[in-house]
Design a protein around this motif. Structure first.
Motif, PDB file in Angstrom:
ATOM      1  N   ALA A   1      48.164  65.833  56.935  1.00 22.15           N
ATOM      2  CA  ALA A   1      48.978  65.637  58.064  1.00 22.15           C
ATOM      3  C   ALA A   1      50.309  65.785  57.274  1.00 22.15           C
ATOM      4  N   GLN A   2      51.083  66.775  57.928  1.00 22.65           N
ATOM      5  CA  GLN A   2      52.422  67.216  57.404  1.00 22.65           C
ATOM      6  C   GLN A   2      53.478  67.217  58.631  1.00 22.65           C
ATOM      7  N   PRO A   3      53.925  66.133  59.012  1.00 22.90           N
ATOM      8  CA  PRO A   3      54.956  66.334  60.167  1.00 22.90           C
ATOM      9  C   PRO A   3      56.369  66.591  59.567  1.00 22.90           C
ATOM     10  N   GLY A   4      57.066  67.311  60.530  1.00 17.75           N
ATOM     11  CA  GLY A   4      58.625  67.752  60.060  1.00 17.75           C
ATOM     12  C   GLY A   4      58.435  68.992  59.425  1.00 17.75           C
ATOM     13  N   PRO A   5      59.605  69.543  59.220  1.00 21.44           N
ATOM     14  CA  PRO A   5      59.869  70.734  58.340  1.00 21.44           C
ATOM     15  C   PRO A   5      59.106  70.935  56.806  1.00 21.44           C
ATOM     16  N   ARG A   6      58.635  71.752  56.638  1.00 21.67           N
ATOM     17  CA  ARG A   6      58.108  71.894  55.268  1.00 21.67           C
ATOM     18  C   ARG A   6      58.666  72.872  54.469  1.00 21.67           C
ATOM     19  N   PRO A   7      59.455  72.264  52.792  1.00 20.80           N
ATOM     20  CA  PRO A   7      60.114  73.232  52.130  1.00 20.80           C
ATOM     21  C   PRO A   7      59.433  74.568  51.952  1.00 20.80           C
ATOM     22  N   LEU A   8      60.020  75.477  52.130  1.00 21.09           N
ATOM     23  CA  LEU A   8      59.116  76.833  51.968  1.00 21.09           C
ATOM     24  C   LEU A   8      58.831  77.043  50.415  1.00 21.09           C
ATOM     25  N   GLU A   9      59.932  76.736  49.647  1.00 15.04           N
ATOM     26  CA  GLU A   9      59.431  76.996  47.877  1.00 15.04           C
ATOM     27  C   GLU A   9      58.383  76.025  47.622  1.00 15.04           C
ATOM     28  N   GLY A  10      58.177  74.850  48.221  1.00 11.72           N
ATOM     29  CA  GLY A  10      57.030  73.900  47.838  1.00 11.72           C
ATOM     30  C   GLY A  10      55.718  74.499  48.143  1.00 11.72           C
ATOM     31  N   LEU A  11      55.774  75.328  49.368  1.00 11.88           N
ATOM     32  CA  LEU A  11      54.569  76.096  49.861  1.00 11.88           C
ATOM     33  C   LEU A  11      54.327  77.012  49.027  1.00 11.88           C
ATOM     34  N   ARG A  12      55.311  77.829  48.500  1.00 11.88           N
ATOM     35  CA  ARG A  12      54.876  78.878  47.569  1.00 11.88           C
ATOM     36  C   ARG A  12      54.336  78.710  46.429  1.00 11.88           C
ATOM     37  N   MET A  13      54.922  77.279  45.755  1.00  8.77           N
ATOM     38  CA  MET A  13      54.442  76.855  44.650  1.00  8.77           C
ATOM     39  C   MET A  13      53.001  76.591  44.477  1.00  8.77           C
ATOM     40  N   ALA A  14      52.692  75.835  45.811  1.00 10.52           N
ATOM     41  CA  ALA A  14      51.183  75.432  45.832  1.00 10.52           C
ATOM     42  C   ALA A  14      50.219  76.501  46.478  1.00 10.52           C
ATOM     43  N   LEU A  15      50.820  77.732  46.480  1.00 11.97           N
ATOM     44  CA  LEU A  15      49.836  78.621  47.067  1.00 11.97           C
ATOM     45  C   LEU A  15      48.598  79.113  46.407  1.00 11.97           C
ATOM     46  N   ALA A  16      48.868  78.913  44.921  1.00 11.64           N
ATOM     47  CA  ALA A  16      47.795  79.492  44.098  1.00 11.64           C
ATOM     48  C   ALA A  16      46.914  78.312  44.008  1.00 11.64           C
ATOM     49  N   GLN A  17      47.300  77.162  44.064  1.00 16.22           N
ATOM     50  CA  GLN A  17      46.324  76.065  43.958  1.00 16.22           C
ATOM     51  C   GLN A  17      45.541  75.921  44.964  1.00 16.22           C
ATOM     52  N   ASP A  18      46.198  76.061  46.293  1.00 19.50           N
ATOM     53  CA  ASP A  18      45.427  75.807  47.558  1.00 19.50           C
ATOM     54  C   ASP A  18      44.368  77.295  47.506  1.00 19.50           C
ATOM     55  N   LEU A  19      44.772  78.413  47.450  1.00 14.73           N
ATOM     56  CA  LEU A  19      43.797  79.451  47.330  1.00 14.73           C
ATOM     57  C   LEU A  19      42.543  79.225  46.443  1.00 14.73           C
ATOM     58  N   SER A  20      42.929  78.627  45.303  1.00 15.12           N
ATOM     59  CA  SER A  20      41.871  78.389  44.539  1.00 15.12           C
ATOM     60  C   SER A  20      40.937  77.362  44.801  1.00 15.12           C
ATOM     61  N   LEU A  21      41.396  76.086  45.758  1.00 20.06           N
ATOM     62  CA  LEU A  21      40.521  75.366  46.331  1.00 20.06           C
ATOM     63  C   LEU A  21      39.503  76.028  47.383  1.00 20.06           C
ATOM     64  N   LEU A  22      40.265  77.002  47.964  1.00 23.74           N
ATOM     65  CA  LEU A  22      39.547  77.313  49.139  1.00 23.74           C
ATOM     66  C   LEU A  22      38.321  78.500  48.548  1.00 23.74           C
ATOM     67  N   ARG A  23      38.563  79.157  47.369  1.00 18.20           N
ATOM     68  CA  ARG A  23      37.650  79.816  46.797  1.00 18.20           C
ATOM     69  C   ARG A  23      36.674  79.046  46.202  1.00 18.20           C
ATOM     70  N   ARG A  24      36.941  77.803  45.727  1.00 15.68           N
ATOM     71  CA  ARG A  24      35.780  76.971  45.232  1.00 15.68           C
ATOM     72  C   ARG A  24      34.661  76.527  46.307  1.00 15.68           C
ATOM     73  N   GLY A  25      35.004  76.644  47.598  1.00  9.54           N
ATOM     74  CA  GLY A  25      34.137  76.433  48.690  1.00  9.54           C
ATOM     75  C   GLY A  25      34.521  75.022  49.622  1.00  9.54           C
ATOM     76  N   CYS A  26      35.895  74.541  49.167  1.00  4.17           N
ATOM     77  CA  CYS A  26      36.306  73.521  49.746  1.00  4.17           C
ATOM     78  C   CYS A  26      36.969  73.881  50.975  1.00  4.17           C
ATOM     79  N   SER A  27      36.997  72.862  51.874  1.00  6.47           N
ATOM     80  CA  SER A  27      37.668  73.082  53.132  1.00  6.47           C
ATOM     81  C   SER A  27      39.113  72.312  53.238  1.00  6.47           C
ATOM     82  N   LEU A  28      40.122  72.964  53.835  1.00  6.23           N
ATOM     83  CA  LEU A  28      41.622  72.515  53.883  1.00  6.23           C
ATOM     84  C   LEU A  28      41.983  72.480  55.339  1.00  6.23           C
ATOM     85  N   ARG A  29      42.108  71.558  55.791  1.00  8.15           N
ATOM     86  CA  ARG A  29      42.694  71.172  57.128  1.00  8.15           C
ATOM     87  C   ARG A  29      44.130  70.636  57.360  1.00  8.15           C
ATOM     88  N   THR A  30      44.848  71.207  57.861  1.00  5.63           N
ATOM     89  CA  THR A  30      46.503  70.783  57.855  1.00  5.63           C
ATOM     90  C   THR A  30      46.722  70.643  59.519  1.00  5.63           C
TER      91      THR A  30
END
Length: 339
Positions: free
Chosen positions: A162-191
């Protein structure tokens, strides 16, 4: 040598080109010697019996490009092998941290999460001394990011965010690879985001990269608390308004409560797909007037357009916000602070 020529090398090379493609020893100052050696090493200057001649830079560009592509391919291959190489170490680490059983069962997507007995979900709950030693308050922002990243990497089933308010774009970019790896492992990601978050085109692009790989995102136009829940076993909440401090919670009852709060917000939120395409200026203006409490007829009179046209814009707003009545829509828009 794959880096680009520096300013001194460029200046010396251009001097050779302007001199007819030749460079004589008497043309050089003592300070030019390092640049000369680098140009010869790159193949941009070739030694002759009387000095040096300039060589075409295209061949150098092709050679450097080939070297870089080869290096990139090797790095990609290494990245593919790395998870398997570290697999035994990761399993040993996870077994040491979670010696008894695994994470609690997760309700199916879209279903009722139900009531989970905390002791059945986590056998360690029977013994408070067996609680995760990583629980507690972390006062350093960098350490918070490191530990959250570690939880994402160790996740086995799902992440709730649960992520209220504006999200720093740079932080989202830095976390992209890890988030995609999470999804490829078969985990679910709900935001869950607020509408203001998706007002940024860069953020919408980052969200689309995740949803394209199976992440689920919804938007809730009302206040709610920030929380991350990993495998219904660990929850992270802020301990400071500037997010520089965070509390890591492992108590099963507390984590179950926070996960339940997330499910409540998730059920009221609307799919993000309705928010990824920006509204037209006319629809936005009508939304602002509705948020101020004006009726459909009053909006039409204020803007000098027909009620049928206003109704069409209201229909688009209702679809976007999942509002069943005009009152509900106005309430949602006020939560978004259109006025």
């Amino acid at each position: 040598m794959t880096d680009e020529p520096g300013p001194a090398e460029r200046a010396l090379y251009l001097a050779a080109v302007r001199g007819g493609g030749r460079l004589l020893p008497e043309d050089l100052a003592p300070a030019d010697r390092p640049a000369l050696a680098a140009l010869v090493a790159r193949g941009l200057l070739a030694p002759t019996s009387t000095g040096w001649t300039a060589a075409g830079p295209r061949a150098l560009g092709d050679r450097i490009g080939l070297e870089l592509r080869t290096r990139a391919l090797r790095l990609l291959q290494y990245a593919e092998r790395l998870p398997g190489t570290l697999g035994p170490l990761a399993r040993a680490y996870e077994e040491a941290r979670h010696p008894v059983g695994g994470p609690p069962a997760v309700a199916p997507y879209g279903g009722d999460p139900g009531v989970v007995d905390p002791r059945a979900a986590d056998p360690r709950a029977a013994d408070p001394k067996a609680a995760d030693p990583g629980a507690g308050t972390v006062d350093d922002a960098a350490e918070v990011r490191r530990r959250v990243g570690e939880l994402v990497s160790e996740c086995r089933q799902e992440v709730l965010a649960a992520q209220p308010g504006p999200r720093p774009l740079e932080g989202l970019r830095m976390a992209l690879a890890q988030d995609l790896s999470l999804l490829r492992r078969g985990c679910s990601l709900r935001t869950v985001y607020q509408p203001v978050t998706l007002a940024d085109p860069g953020v919408r692009s980052q969200v689309a990269l995740r949803t394209g790989q199976g992440a689920q995102v919804r938007v809730l136009a009302e206040p709610y608390g920030r929380v991350l829940v990993f495998d219904r076993a660990v929850a992270v909440i802020p301990a400071a308004e500037d997010l520089s401090r965070a509390v890591f919670l492992t108590d099963p009852t507390t984590v179950a409560y926070l996960a339940g709060q997330f499910e409540r917000d998730w059920a009221r939120a609307t799919p993000a797909a309705r928010h990824l395409d920006p509204l037209s200026p006319a629809t936005v203006r009508i939304g602002r007037l509705l948020a101020r409490g004006l009726t459909q007829r009053a909006v039409a009179t204020r803007l000098g357009i027909s009620e049928r046209t206003v109704a069409a814009h209201i229909s688009r707003l209702r679809d976007r916000y999942g509002a069943h009545t005009l009152f509900h829509l106005g309430w949602q828009l006020r939560g978004e602070q259109h006025d």
